[in-house]
Every structure is written in C-alpha cells, then in structure tokens.
Design a protein around this motif. Structure first.
Motif, mmCIF file in Angstrom:
data_model
loop_
_atom_site.group_PDB
_atom_site.id
_atom_site.type_symbol
_atom_site.label_atom_id
_atom_site.label_comp_id
_atom_site.label_asym_id
_atom_site.label_seq_id
_atom_site.Cartn_x
_atom_site.Cartn_y
_atom_site.Cartn_z
ATOM 1 N N ALA A 226 0.876 -1.217 -0.036
ATOM 2 C CA ALA A 226 -0.011 -0.025 0.021
ATOM 3 C C ALA A 226 0.866 1.119 0.107
ATOM 4 C CB ALA A 226 -0.921 -0.008 1.124
ATOM 5 N N GLU A 227 1.809 1.116 0.683
ATOM 6 C CA GLU A 227 2.914 2.319 0.779
ATOM 7 C C GLU A 227 3.571 2.756 -0.627
ATOM 8 O OE1 GLU A 227 5.870 2.912 4.648
ATOM 9 O OE2 GLU A 227 3.745 2.256 4.848
ATOM 10 N N ILE A 228 3.897 1.537 -1.083
ATOM 11 C CA ILE A 228 4.749 1.590 -2.272
ATOM 12 C C ILE A 228 3.816 2.153 -3.499
ATOM 13 C CG2 ILE A 228 5.783 0.244 -4.310
ATOM 14 C CD1 ILE A 228 7.097 -1.326 -2.177
ATOM 15 N N GLN A 229 2.410 1.823 -3.467
ATOM 16 C CA GLN A 229 1.598 2.232 -4.362
ATOM 17 C C GLN A 229 1.158 3.711 -4.260
ATOM 18 O OE1 GLN A 229 -1.590 -0.558 -3.992
ATOM 19 N NE2 GLN A 229 -1.187 -1.698 -6.050
ATOM 20 N N ALA A 230 0.977 4.240 -2.849
ATOM 21 C CA ALA A 230 0.692 5.501 -2.605
ATOM 22 C C ALA A 230 2.089 6.378 -3.073
ATOM 23 C CB ALA A 230 0.686 5.810 -1.076
ATOM 24 N N LEU A 231 3.400 5.927 -2.972
ATOM 25 C CA LEU A 231 4.302 6.562 -3.455
ATOM 26 C C LEU A 231 4.382 6.602 -4.911
ATOM 27 C CD1 LEU A 231 7.400 7.507 -3.509
ATOM 28 C CD2 LEU A 231 8.158 5.345 -3.232
ATOM 29 N N SER A 232 4.150 5.639 -5.404
ATOM 30 C CA SER A 232 4.078 5.742 -7.063
ATOM 31 C C SER A 232 2.984 6.562 -7.609
ATOM 32 C CB SER A 232 3.785 4.339 -7.637
ATOM 33 O OG SER A 232 2.672 3.650 -7.704
ATOM 34 N N GLN A 233 1.823 6.400 -7.144
ATOM 35 C CA GLN A 233 0.613 7.403 -7.393
ATOM 36 C C GLN A 233 1.105 8.809 -7.498
ATOM 37 O OE1 GLN A 233 -2.986 6.432 -5.640
ATOM 38 N NE2 GLN A 233 -3.752 5.487 -7.544
ATOM 39 N N GLU A 234 1.605 9.225 -6.031
ATOM 40 C CA GLU A 234 2.097 10.461 -6.070
ATOM 41 C C GLU A 234 3.049 11.055 -7.169
ATOM 42 O OE1 GLU A 234 3.972 13.059 -2.102
ATOM 43 O OE2 GLU A 234 3.523 10.918 -1.929
ATOM 44 N N LEU A 235 3.932 10.053 -7.299
ATOM 45 C CA LEU A 235 5.289 10.523 -8.333
ATOM 46 C C LEU A 235 4.599 10.761 -9.626
ATOM 47 C CD1 LEU A 235 8.107 8.102 -7.291
ATOM 48 C CD2 LEU A 235 8.052 10.575 -7.494
ATOM 49 N N ARG A 236 3.657 9.900 -10.043
ATOM 50 C CA ARG A 236 2.954 10.043 -11.505
ATOM 51 C C ARG A 236 2.339 11.191 -11.483
ATOM 52 N NH1 ARG A 236 0.443 4.174 -11.114
ATOM 53 N NH2 ARG A 236 2.443 3.228 -11.006
ATOM 54 N N THR B 217 11.173 -11.822 9.096
ATOM 55 C CA THR B 217 10.443 -11.412 10.328
ATOM 56 C C THR B 217 9.846 -10.179 10.101
ATOM 57 O OG1 THR B 217 12.370 -10.398 11.225
ATOM 58 C CG2 THR B 217 12.219 -12.714 11.782
ATOM 59 N N ALA B 218 8.999 -9.593 10.804
ATOM 60 C CA ALA B 218 8.428 -8.555 10.632
ATOM 61 C C ALA B 218 9.292 -7.208 10.964
ATOM 62 C CB ALA B 218 7.461 -8.377 11.912
ATOM 63 N N SER B 219 10.600 -7.552 11.627
ATOM 64 C CA SER B 219 11.681 -6.438 11.649
ATOM 65 C C SER B 219 12.303 -6.194 10.212
ATOM 66 C CB SER B 219 12.415 -6.761 12.737
ATOM 67 O OG SER B 219 13.118 -7.819 12.538
ATOM 68 N N HIS B 220 12.406 -7.291 9.493
ATOM 69 C CA HIS B 220 12.718 -7.196 8.048
ATOM 70 C C HIS B 220 11.994 -6.443 7.380
ATOM 71 C CE1 HIS B 220 15.027 -11.266 8.645
ATOM 72 N NE2 HIS B 220 15.897 -10.464 8.786
ATOM 73 N N ILE B 221 10.754 -6.602 7.421
ATOM 74 C CA ILE B 221 9.759 -5.798 6.664
ATOM 75 C C ILE B 221 9.989 -4.467 6.983
ATOM 76 C CG2 ILE B 221 7.367 -5.487 6.013
ATOM 77 C CD1 ILE B 221 8.251 -8.049 4.808
ATOM 78 N N GLU B 222 10.102 -4.415 8.316
ATOM 79 C CA GLU B 222 10.083 -2.808 8.984
ATOM 80 C C GLU B 222 11.101 -1.864 8.554
ATOM 81 O OE1 GLU B 222 8.010 -0.229 10.411
ATOM 82 O OE2 GLU B 222 7.268 -2.219 10.790
ATOM 83 N N GLU B 223 12.409 -2.595 8.369
ATOM 84 C CA GLU B 223 13.564 -2.065 7.867
ATOM 85 C C GLU B 223 13.190 -1.665 6.280
ATOM 86 O OE1 GLU B 223 17.112 -4.314 8.485
ATOM 87 O OE2 GLU B 223 16.329 -4.938 10.163
ATOM 88 N N LEU B 224 12.794 -2.616 5.553
ATOM 89 C CA LEU B 224 12.438 -2.128 4.130
ATOM 90 C C LEU B 224 11.512 -1.146 3.887
ATOM 91 C CD1 LEU B 224 13.179 -3.307 1.479
ATOM 92 C CD2 LEU B 224 11.161 -5.050 1.604
ATOM 93 N N ARG B 225 10.427 -1.008 4.931
ATOM 94 C CA ARG B 225 9.440 -0.065 4.767
ATOM 95 C C ARG B 225 10.366 1.397 4.971
ATOM 96 N NH1 ARG B 225 4.644 -0.247 8.633
ATOM 97 N NH2 ARG B 225 3.679 -1.465 6.995
ATOM 98 N N ALA B 226 10.993 1.452 6.192
ATOM 99 C CA ALA B 226 11.968 2.664 6.440
ATOM 100 C C ALA B 226 12.606 3.276 5.289
ATOM 101 C CB ALA B 226 12.871 2.370 7.775
ATOM 102 N N GLU B 227 13.411 2.163 4.587
ATOM 103 C CA GLU B 227 14.093 2.585 3.311
ATOM 104 C C GLU B 227 13.244 2.999 2.438
ATOM 105 O OE1 GLU B 227 17.310 -0.271 1.438
ATOM 106 O OE2 GLU B 227 17.289 -0.020 3.593
ATOM 107 N N ILE B 228 11.872 2.373 1.843
ATOM 108 C CA ILE B 228 11.205 3.082 1.015
ATOM 109 C C ILE B 228 10.571 4.413 1.469
ATOM 110 C CG2 ILE B 228 8.929 2.701 -0.069
ATOM 111 C CD1 ILE B 228 9.497 -0.344 -0.047
ATOM 112 N N GLN B 229 10.281 4.514 2.621
ATOM 113 C CA GLN B 229 9.988 6.123 3.179
ATOM 114 C C GLN B 229 10.929 6.927 2.879
ATOM 115 O OE1 GLN B 229 8.422 5.146 7.106
ATOM 116 N NE2 GLN B 229 6.326 5.023 6.598
#
Lengths: 251, 251, 251, 251
Positions: A226-236, B217-229
């Motif tokens: 969901a987060e990635i989609q939000a990012l991609s929509q905003e960019l577009r 683990t959930a923490s792996h996903i959390e790190e990935l999300r931080a990077e995307i943000q």
C-alpha cells in the motif's frame, strides 16, 4: 449455483437419517452386549440390527446406481463396500456419526485447532466406548480371559489408548487382539494430535510475544505494498502536473 | 484506566486468600491420608476441611451475586459449580494454586516457553502428589489392592504419568481407576508439552543458524519500509525544490 | 580479543582433564559394580573413586575462589555443589563427558538438528549404561528383587527409557525407583527430541517442495531491498544530472 | 547429460534384481520359520537362502571393485559390509525393498508428507512382520519362553512398537531382547513421524485459515517486487521522455 448431481442430492438428504440409523445401531449393540438379552428381546434386537444393516446396504446400492461412472465409483468406494459387507467392520458404520460432530462444530466456529481437538476428543471417546463393548463381547466367556465386565473393558481400553498398558488386563482371543491393535493405533494418533496442536499453538505464541523475531505475515507485506502504491501514485501525479507545466517550453 | 466491576475487584482481592485456603486444604488432606489420625485430631481436620470448602462456596456465591448477568455467569461457570459441589472434584480446588506459579513466573520473565514449562512442571508435580494421596486413600484397605503405602502410590503415579506402566502396581477400585485415567491424560499432555516446546525451540534454532533460509521477520519488513519511506521523502523534497526553481518558466 | 578472567582460563584448561577424570570415574564404577571385587582390588578402586571425587571438589573450590563475586557464583552454581556433595548425584559428574561429544561434533559441523541428535543419542546411551550399573548396584542382593544381572539391568533400562515398560523387570528398592524415575524423564525427553527434530525437518521439507507457499525468507527480503536501492540510486543520479542541466534556465 | 560411472550404472541395473532377491530371501525365511520344514525341503530352503546371500556378497564386491577410490568407498560403506557379513544383520538386507516403495510412491506424487507416511507405514509393517518371524525363531523352544506361535509373536511385536507393553509376552533370550530393542526404537520413531507429520499439517492449516496472521510467502514478495519493477520502469520511461523533450533548452 452449480447444479448438483442426483448422487450429491442423495448424499445430502441421507446424511442425517443415516447418522440416526448409526446411533440406533450403536444403542442396539450396547444393549446386546451389556444386557445380554434372551428370548423375544434378543430376537427383536437382532431384527433391529439387521434392519440398520439393510439401510446401509440400500444406501450403498443407491449411491452406486446414481454414480455417473459406476465402475470408477465402485473402485473408489471399495472401503464403503468393506464396511457394509464385513461383520468385523461393523463398528466403522459409526463413522456416520461424524455428522453430529459437524453440528457441534458450528458452536465452536472455524478455528482449525478447535475443530481438530473436537474431532479427536469425540473420536477417542467413541473409540473407547465401542472398543470396550467389542472386547467384552469377544473375551467374555473364554476360559482364562481377564476382561469379564464392562468396567474392566473400559479400564483396559483407556490404559491401552494412552499406551500405558499395565498388563493387568489384556485380550487373549484373536478378534480381541485385533480390537486392541486398532486402539493402539488410535492411541498413537491421539498422542500425535495432542502434541501437534500444542506445538502449533506454542510456535504461534512464541512468535506473537517475541516481536523482534515475529514472523513476517501476509498483512505486513500488504501494508508495505500500500505504501509503495501511494508513493508511485504521488510520483505519477507530480510528474504529469509538471509535464503539463512545460508545454510552453521551446521544442 | 477502565473502571473495574465489583466482580473483578472481588476476584482480584480474593486471589491470594483463596490460594492460601487451597494450600491449607492440601495440607489438611495430606495429614488426613498420610497420618490417618483418630479421635479429636481427625475431628479437627474434618472441621478445617469443611471450613475451607465453605470458603470456596462463599466465593462462588459472591461471584454469582456480583455478576452483571447472573444467568449467563451461571452457565459460563458450570465447571466452578462442579468443583465446589462434587466431592470427587475436590482436588481441582487446588487449581487456585496457579496464583503461586504466577508469582514464580515473575522471576522467569515473559518468555513463552519458559512460562509453559514452569506451569507444566509445577502442574505435573502437584498432579503426582495429589493423585498419590487420593489413590492411597481409595485403595488402602481393599482386599487384593496393590498400593498400600505412600511410597508405592508415588511410584505408581510416576510410572503412570510417564505412560511406562510396568503393571507391578495398579488400582483395582473404580475411584482409583478414575484417578488413574486423570493421570494418564496428564501424562499424554506432559509428553505433548515437552515435545511441542522442544519442537518450537528447534524450529527457531534451525532458522537462526541457517541464515540463508532464515524466515523473514516483521523487523525485516520494517527496515524495508523505512528505506522506502526515506526514498519517497527524498523524491518529494527534490521534486518540490525543483518546482520552486521553475516559477519563472512561462505559464 | 577480549581478555579472559582467571576463572574462564581455569575452566578452559581443566575442561579436558576433568572429562578424563570423569571417564576414569565411570570405568572404576563399572568395575566395582560388574566385577564385584574383593580385598586389595576393592580397596584400590575405592581409592581411585575417592581421588576422582577429590579432583571434582578441588575444581569446585578453585572456581569458587576465582569468581569475581563469590556469593553470586555460589548461588548460581548450587547445582554444581549438589553434584559434588551428594553421593546420590555422583553419576551426574559424567556430565563432564559432554566435552567428548563436543569433539565429535566438529566432525558433524554446525548443523543444528545434527548436533541435537548427537547429544541426545550419546546422552541416552550413557544414561542407559549408567542407570543399568546403578540399578544393579542397588537391587542385587535384595530378597525378591527381579534385576539380578547386568544383562537384565540393561534390558530393563531400555524398556523403561522407551516407555514400553513390560513389567517383567522393575525396581523394588527406593533408590532403584529414583533411578527409574530419572530414566522415565529421560525417556519422555528422548521421545520429545526425536519427534521435535522430525517435525522441524518435515516443516522445512514441506516448505522447500511447495514453492508456491514457500515461506518468505530473509534473503527474499534482502533481494527486494537491493532492487529498491538500485531504483533509488538511479533516480537520484537522474535527478541530479538534470538539475545540473538546468542552471541556465531563467530564474 | 552427465556421464555415469560404472559404479552408478551397476547400482541402477541391479536395483530391481536385488529387490527381488530380497523378496525371495523374505519368502524363504518366512517358510523356514513358519513351516519348520524337515529333510529335503529344509535343505533346499537353506540352499536358496545361501544363494540369496551370495548375490548380496557379489553385489558388495562388484561395487567395491568399481569404486574410483576403493579405500574411501570401503570406509563409507562399512554398514553395507556389516549387513552382508553378520548373520544378525540379515533382516536389514530387506532394506533393498525400499525400491518397491519407490514404485508405489509414483502413484502418490511428490507430496512430502504423503511420501514420509508411505515410507513409515510400509517400514513399520515390514518391521513388525520380520521382527515377529525373528523373535519366534529365537524364543520358540526355550524353556519358559512366552512367545510360542506366530500369532503371539505378531501380538507382542505390535504391543511393543506402539510402546504399550502389556507384559503378557516378552522375550527372555538375548537375541530376542536385541530384536525387541530394535522394535522399541522403531516405535519411538513411529510416534515421532506421526506426530511430526500432524504438527506440520496443523501449522499449515492454521496459517491458511487465519488469513490475518498468514505467513508471508515467497510469492507475496514476488508480487511486491513485480509492482516495484513496474513503478521503476514507468519512472525511467517518463524521465527519459522528458529528457528528450528538453534538448532545446539552453546549455
């Protein structure tokens, strides 16, 4: 809705009646073994037992005749034939009672472990009861047999199904030993189901508490998407807005 | 903080007192069975036992009267009624001792497997002790009974709970066999808990060592999300800075 | 490298010597029980046994004196004190042999399940051997005792540790029954470890084969992160290149 | 395709013939134990048994001579040597029958749990049958032995492998007790495999039903990656298109 075949309709309609026939069959067998009736009463119970058997035969024949491909149905339902045809397999007709458990299950809901435990507990109780009746029927009267009353039979069945096996009671006839083997197999399955349910529960609880090592779940991934989609929509949106800004730029 | 109902307050306040009453109840029962007192002493212990029972009855009645919906409370606490009303269920009053284990637990911390093992071990020890007392109380004095001393009773209880079942000792009375069945059920649960805890531990250790196949683990996903943000914030910042650069572009 | 304390150095240096003392202790005990020596020989073995015990006492005292906080060390090593002080706990000195298993382990490598099975199998074999010696030592000579030879003792130990418990052999003395209880606990642990290792292995095999439902691993997440980082670097590079292109744009 | 060594070709070619020799060996052993033949017949069966043994010896020697490094092959196949050389290990030659199970397996497909259960069930049935033959062969005729017929032997083997162990039948000779120990080990493994398969199945079912806590699978990550790649491609395309738009911008 998908149209049901005649065979499916028959099975749906006869599910409950056959469960009731199985219950009656169980009650008749209980009275026969525990009451040891004589004369007229014994004759009536024999008749009831034969009628119940007849119903299972009719059910088998109707299902066979309604099958689209009878040869295939026959091969795939050899087990049903054995249950109907062999006297030794009679108690397996009680498998019909699974419908009653299915009704109980609605109260519990759709929790997997709850359903498994429900089937296991009701199965083990039925197994102990029927095995006790059957072993008493077989052993009683044999010279040297140790199991001579229903109380002793239940006590033996429980100490066998839990694999304790004191050895104060044990069957000495061949059919009695066949019943014992079924109980032992049931006992190993019982230990297996109890342990496996606990293992599944502990694994889940450990994962829930230990948040640092909590297993990534599909819902974690879903949030990330969901987060990635939000990012991609905003960019577009941003890029398009700026493309629209620049039509006046020299070409 | 959410306001507690009168019922919850009562349960919180009586938790420890009732655990102490349960302990006294256990001590009295131990002296009754092991000491086989006569005359005045026997009478005093009987009185103590009845007083302890009275307290459980009072607790039951107070909780019933404080319940917002008494009919619903009654139905949901049928088990409590049985424990209070049936003499056979007396030992289950010791379930109150679970509070003591809860106190021990604070020393161990919040580790799931540690807590499960703590409850299992203390439960099994209590089960063996109480079952030994109860079987001795039931069997002693019966002609032909094999369990005639507390030492033999404990030996029998342990060889039953581990499902070994040598068969040198076994109960011959009906209440004795009921106690044996409870021990067998406890034994299967014991094997289940031990195995399941080990399985959970091994699964975790295997995952930790085998880094290539380590579970996400959930923490792996959390790190990935931080990077995307971080990426998305940087992009937004960059795009806005450049939008601000271009106000002079012809519109 | 972190500087070791004197206590750690002592433990490292005495690891192998104490394992050898434990082996000698085991050999002496074996000869004492199986050979039933008399006169001079019995005296020599007694001396050897006491010397081995003396070494464990020295080891305990040295470790206590080298501890930074002796009171804390004493409290945390109460188990070690019991093993050294109580004659009944003598066989637990064999826990020192764990070093030998540690040496074997290097051949197997760092596979978690392999190590667990190695410790379990060597532990169970040692348990059966020592329990057979100890039960023979205790029961032999008692009137009415069933276990009168080493062969019978091993047979009894194995049928106890597997929880089969035929009941043709069983201890009748109190120390013999304490040994039996330790064997039963070992048996339940054995079943637990075997089952748990198999469960862990099956879970892994199922996940590997069933690729559609394969569990997400940390390496999957790592690949995804690499991809996102590549994207973000490319975007930054692109944006900077274009920022550099536009300094001449009118401000 | 990789070129096979002569050793691999030999093993592939002899797989089925040796399985048939193992079957004949089993049939001969069954007739020897159950039929207790005399005179000419006994002699013929002895010859057949020796011929079967000779074939295993030839197979062992050919595989040894075809090995690229014979010393290494010898060390790694010490178990094969024991099976061929020791009379006690004779029944292990039946391990060759694993090929038959491999054929059955094709019908079941590549489901891990299905295969494990298939091997376990066929292994346990073969174990019970062979152990019953072997124990009867050993015990029959010994004064005081309890196992005197094949029926009793099968009954004893099943109550041992399920760890029930009533104690009405048990071996009294040393080879008989060795066979019993193998059965007990088989029993613990059986309980382990049944429990572990159930645990794996329950863990999977719980995960499937409980969608909120469903474990993240590799396919979830794959979908997420596809989305990120789509986003990155779109961005690159967009940026390049706009770079192409701006060549006329003043440099």
């Amino acid at each position: 809705m998908i149209k049901q075949t005649w065979g499916q309709r028959w099975e749906q309609r006869t599910e409950w009646p056959l469960a009731i026939v199985a219950l009656i069959f169980l009650a008749v067998y209980s009275v026969q073994v525990l009451g040891q009736p004589h004369g007229r009463e014994a004759h009536d119970l024999d008749v009831a037992s034969w009628v119940a058997w007849g119903m299972f035969v009719v059910d088998y024949l109707v299902r066979l005749s309604l099958a689209p491909d009878r040869r295939q149905w026959f091969v795939r339902h050899l087990f049903d034939l054995l249950v109907v045809a062999l006297p030794l397999m009679r108690p397996l007709r009680l498998l019909r009672l699974v419908v009653l458990v299915g009704a109980l299950q609605k109260a519990i809901g759709n929790v997997v472990r709850g359903r498994i435990l429900l089937y296991t507990i009701s199965g083990v109780i039925l197994l102990i009861y029927v095995a006790s009746l059957a072993i008493l029927d077989q052993e009683r009267g044999h010279p040297g047999a140790k199991i001579q009353s229903f109380g002793e039979a239940v006590w033996w069945a429980i100490s066998t199904v839990t694999t304790v096996g004191y050895g104060d009671q044990y069957p000495i006839t061949v059919p009695g030993r066949v019943i014992a083997v079924l109980l032992m197999v049931g006992g190993i399955s019982l230990i297996g189901v109890v342990t496996a349910s606990l293992a599944s529960w502990i694994v889940q609880r450990v994962a829930e508490t230990d948040t640092a090592n909590q297993a990534a779940t599909a819902s974690h991934i879903e949030e990330l998407r969901a987060e990635i989609q939000a990012l991609s929509q905003e960019l577009r949106h941003e890029l398009r807005a700026r493309s629209a800004d620049q039509p006046s730029s020299p070409r």
